[in-house]
Design a protein around this motif. Sequence first.
Motif, PDB file in Angstrom:
ATOM      1  N   GLU A   2     -26.949  65.665  -1.002  1.00 50.86           N
ATOM      2  CA  GLU A   2     -26.957  65.346   0.554  1.00 50.86           C
ATOM      3  C   GLU A   2     -27.831  66.434   1.361  1.00 50.86           C
ATOM      4  OE1 GLU A   2     -27.711  62.555   2.171  1.00 50.86           O
ATOM      5  OE2 GLU A   2     -26.299  61.106   1.127  1.00 50.86           O
ATOM      6  N   ILE A   3     -26.980  67.549   0.693  1.00 41.87           N
ATOM      7  CA  ILE A   3     -27.248  68.556   1.598  1.00 41.87           C
ATOM      8  C   ILE A   3     -28.202  69.723   0.616  1.00 41.87           C
ATOM      9  CG2 ILE A   3     -26.652  68.865   2.800  1.00 41.87           C
ATOM     10  CD1 ILE A   3     -24.917  70.807   2.050  1.00 41.87           C
ATOM     11  N   GLY A   4     -27.644  69.175  -1.171  1.00 40.78           N
ATOM     12  CA  GLY A   4     -28.997  69.920  -2.461  1.00 40.78           C
ATOM     13  C   GLY A   4     -27.938  71.237  -2.860  1.00 40.78           C
ATOM     14  N   ALA A   5     -28.417  72.098  -3.155  1.00 36.90           N
ATOM     15  CA  ALA A   5     -27.137  73.434  -3.428  1.00 36.90           C
ATOM     16  C   ALA A   5     -26.539  74.084  -2.682  1.00 36.90           C
ATOM     17  CB  ALA A   5     -27.645  73.466  -4.575  1.00 36.90           C
ATOM     18  N   ILE A   6     -25.275  74.471  -2.476  1.00 38.50           N
ATOM     19  CA  ILE A   6     -24.722  75.382  -1.435  1.00 38.50           C
ATOM     20  C   ILE A   6     -24.845  76.303  -1.598  1.00 38.50           C
ATOM     21  CG2 ILE A   6     -22.484  75.831  -0.403  1.00 38.50           C
ATOM     22  CD1 ILE A   6     -20.702  73.005  -1.644  1.00 38.50           C
ATOM     23  N   GLN A   7     -25.245  76.900  -0.539  1.00 38.45           N
ATOM     24  CA  GLN A   7     -25.929  78.192  -0.565  1.00 38.45           C
ATOM     25  C   GLN A   7     -25.011  79.007  -0.163  1.00 38.45           C
ATOM     26  OE1 GLN A   7     -28.848  79.645  -1.977  1.00 38.45           O
ATOM     27  NE2 GLN A   7     -28.451  77.490  -2.863  1.00 38.45           N
ATOM     28  N   THR A   8     -23.538  78.703   1.157  1.00 34.42           N
ATOM     29  CA  THR A   8     -22.913  79.900   2.023  1.00 34.42           C
ATOM     30  C   THR A   8     -21.999  78.717   2.833  1.00 34.42           C
ATOM     31  OG1 THR A   8     -22.313  82.124   3.134  1.00 34.42           O
ATOM     32  CG2 THR A   8     -24.563  80.018   3.850  1.00 34.42           C
ATOM     33  N   ILE A   9     -20.921  79.018   2.846  1.00 32.25           N
ATOM     34  CA  ILE A   9     -19.944  78.084   3.424  1.00 32.25           C
ATOM     35  C   ILE A   9     -19.059  79.117   5.138  1.00 32.25           C
ATOM     36  CG2 ILE A   9     -17.646  76.910   4.452  1.00 32.25           C
ATOM     37  CD1 ILE A   9     -18.138  76.314   0.793  1.00 32.25           C
ATOM     38  N   HIS A  10     -19.521  79.076   6.193  1.00 30.99           N
ATOM     39  CA  HIS A  10     -18.526  79.710   6.510  1.00 30.99           C
ATOM     40  C   HIS A  10     -17.972  78.953   7.535  1.00 30.99           C
ATOM     41  CE1 HIS A  10     -17.978  82.830   9.987  1.00 30.99           C
ATOM     42  NE2 HIS A  10     -17.944  82.118  11.149  1.00 30.99           N
ATOM     43  N   SER A  11     -16.122  79.791   8.215  1.00 33.74           N
ATOM     44  CA  SER A  11     -15.509  78.643   8.629  1.00 33.74           C
ATOM     45  C   SER A  11     -14.790  80.301   9.561  1.00 33.74           C
ATOM     46  CB  SER A  11     -14.980  78.330   7.895  1.00 33.74           C
ATOM     47  OG  SER A  11     -13.984  79.148   6.495  1.00 33.74           O
ATOM     48  N   SER A  12     -13.970  79.165  10.543  1.00 33.23           N
ATOM     49  CA  SER A  12     -12.930  80.015  10.894  1.00 33.23           C
ATOM     50  C   SER A  12     -12.304  79.306  11.820  1.00 33.23           C
ATOM     51  CB  SER A  12     -14.119  80.566  12.734  1.00 33.23           C
ATOM     52  OG  SER A  12     -14.847  79.363  13.193  1.00 33.23           O
ATOM     53  N   PHE A  13     -10.576  80.253  12.399  1.00 31.47           N
ATOM     54  CA  PHE A  13      -9.814  79.427  12.457  1.00 31.47           C
ATOM     55  C   PHE A  13      -9.000  80.429  13.534  1.00 31.47           C
ATOM     56  CE2 PHE A  13      -6.214  76.615  10.745  1.00 31.47           C
ATOM     57  CZ  PHE A  13      -6.230  75.494  12.399  1.00 31.47           C
ATOM     58  N   THR A  14      -8.784  80.114  14.730  1.00 32.47           N
ATOM     59  CA  THR A  14      -8.140  80.891  15.588  1.00 32.47           C
ATOM     60  C   THR A  14      -7.050  80.196  17.121  1.00 32.47           C
ATOM     61  OG1 THR A  14     -10.371  80.557  17.421  1.00 32.47           O
ATOM     62  CG2 THR A  14     -10.251  82.856  15.559  1.00 32.47           C
ATOM     63  N   TYR A  15      -6.117  81.025  16.976  1.00 35.51           N
ATOM     64  CA  TYR A  15      -5.495  80.683  18.449  1.00 35.51           C
ATOM     65  C   TYR A  15      -4.522  81.519  19.242  1.00 35.51           C
ATOM     66  CZ  TYR A  15      -1.108  81.357  14.473  1.00 35.51           C
ATOM     67  OH  TYR A  15      -0.530  81.895  14.150  1.00 35.51           O
ATOM     68  N   TYR A  16      -4.658  81.665  20.178  1.00 36.92           N
ATOM     69  CA  TYR A  16      -3.563  82.893  20.807  1.00 36.92           C
ATOM     70  C   TYR A  16      -1.915  82.922  20.315  1.00 36.92           C
ATOM     71  CZ  TYR A  16      -2.962  86.995  23.761  1.00 36.92           C
ATOM     72  OH  TYR A  16      -2.898  88.222  24.715  1.00 36.92           O
ATOM     73  N   ASN A  17      -1.734  83.779  20.351  1.00 40.32           N
ATOM     74  CA  ASN A  17       0.256  84.173  19.988  1.00 40.32           C
ATOM     75  C   ASN A  17       0.759  85.448  20.107  1.00 40.32           C
ATOM     76  OD1 ASN A  17       2.685  83.759  19.409  1.00 40.32           O
ATOM     77  ND2 ASN A  17       2.852  82.559  18.244  1.00 40.32           N
ATOM     78  N   ASP A  18       0.583  86.188  21.724  1.00 36.34           N
ATOM     79  CA  ASP A  18       1.254  87.734  21.417  1.00 36.34           C
ATOM     80  C   ASP A  18       2.845  87.769  21.760  1.00 36.34           C
ATOM     81  OD1 ASP A  18       1.636  86.178  23.472  1.00 36.34           O
ATOM     82  OD2 ASP A  18       0.837  87.678  24.884  1.00 36.34           O
ATOM     83  N   ASP A  19       3.792  86.559  21.635  1.00 39.22           N
ATOM     84  CA  ASP A  19       4.729  86.178  21.532  1.00 39.22           C
ATOM     85  C   ASP A  19       6.092  86.994  20.225  1.00 39.22           C
ATOM     86  OD1 ASP A  19       7.766  85.925  21.990  1.00 39.22           O
ATOM     87  OD2 ASP A  19       7.758  83.590  21.695  1.00 39.22           O
ATOM     88  N   PRO A  20       6.071  88.192  20.915  1.00 39.10           N
ATOM     89  CA  PRO A  20       6.608  89.256  19.673  1.00 39.10           C
ATOM     90  C   PRO A  20       8.397  88.618  19.250  1.00 39.10           C
ATOM     91  CG  PRO A  20       7.553  89.673  21.764  1.00 39.10           C
ATOM     92  CD  PRO A  20       6.274  88.917  22.198  1.00 39.10           C
ATOM     93  N   GLU A  21       8.352  87.372  19.410  1.00 40.37           N
ATOM     94  CA  GLU A  21       9.895  87.028  18.822  1.00 40.37           C
ATOM     95  C   GLU A  21       9.325  85.785  17.911  1.00 40.37           C
ATOM     96  OE1 GLU A  21      12.809  87.547  18.865  1.00 40.37           O
ATOM     97  OE2 GLU A  21      11.289  89.390  20.366  1.00 40.37           O
ATOM     98  N   ASN A  22       8.436  85.427  17.939  1.00 40.76           N
ATOM     99  CA  ASN A  22       7.491  83.847  17.256  1.00 40.76           C
ATOM    100  C   ASN A  22       7.314  84.561  15.613  1.00 40.76           C
ATOM    101  OD1 ASN A  22       5.356  82.051  15.987  1.00 40.76           O
ATOM    102  ND2 ASN A  22       5.406  81.377  17.808  1.00 40.76           N
ATOM    103  N   ILE A  23       7.616  83.830  15.096  1.00 41.22           N
ATOM    104  CA  ILE A  23       8.129  84.051  13.114  1.00 41.22           C
ATOM    105  C   ILE A  23       6.530  84.667  13.093  1.00 41.22           C
ATOM    106  CG2 ILE A  23       9.630  82.963  13.081  1.00 41.22           C
ATOM    107  CD1 ILE A  23       8.238  80.974  11.237  1.00 41.22           C
TER     108      ILE A  23
END
Length: 321
Positions: A144-165
């Motif tokens: 459906e999109i021909g041959a894959i040339q490149t993939i881009h992904s991202s995943f983020t969240y905010y966690n600045d708790d020093p006690e969090n594992i």
Amino acid sequence: MDFIRWGVLSTAKIGVEQVIPAMQKGELSKISAISSRDVDRAIEVADRLGIEKAYGSYEELLEDEEIDAIYNPLPNHLHVPMTIKALEAGKHVLCEKPIAIDLAEAEELADVVRSFPELKVMEAFMYRFHPQWQVVKQWIDDGEIGAIQTIHSSFTYYNDDPENIRNKADMGGGGLLDIGCYCISASRYLFEEEPIDIKGEVEIHPDFGVDTIASGVLRFTKGTATFSCSTLASPDQKLIIYGTSGIIEMDIPFNPQESPASIRITSGGQVLKEKTLQANHYTLQGDAFSKAIIENRDVPTPIDDAVASMKVVDALLSLHK
């Protein structure tokens, strides 16, 4: 055997709030026991979630002969040692991602798994069980999109708790192990091969000692994949697949939970196809693993897949050293 009797190691938040309630909706998975180092906590959770048995130690649960399989959502540094203990107790294991804290540990586990051929072990990359991924794979296979040339992904969240594992180096914290691994796994899954070259940038937090920003460039024989992850950024996730004749966009590629997940094919700014799918990938993952046990088939993602992902994580983290 009509269903699998599951025991859960620990009352970890992800298990109590997400995975257990979802697996309880499955047709082949029965959550029969839960354990905690605090027996009162185990009893409270068991009562709240309608689980028959509660244990005050992980070892007690592993000794229960009525338990067929273990779900291991413990902190990352306990994934391998407790999975090995579960295997030694004769239990199948679904272990939360990442399977290990580094490549050496993952390879150690793979060696142990091979010595228990009658038992199933799988890394819990639940995203692959969401139907949006089956549709995306089908679109790609159908050209459906021909041959894959490149993939881009991202995943983020905010966690600045020093006690969090997730911010504790000695417990396997850091963004690559927690969320970057999704981007890595998905890129390998879509290209259906392993990267032949790995480059990237990793920023280590001066106080936590774990990576809080990481970007990678993976080169495959068929194309490239780039990704970014951060534990100190506004929450978001995206995945885009660029082909020779079209683009696939995934709005919530990794953890839509039961929210509608939209995917589409575009070309020249025009939407050619679009679908919105809704499912609980934890329910589907649990039943898929249970079915593999019942039918004595290979698990959907074998231990070698987990080791391959850890090779990429290790390579990226080594760039900082």
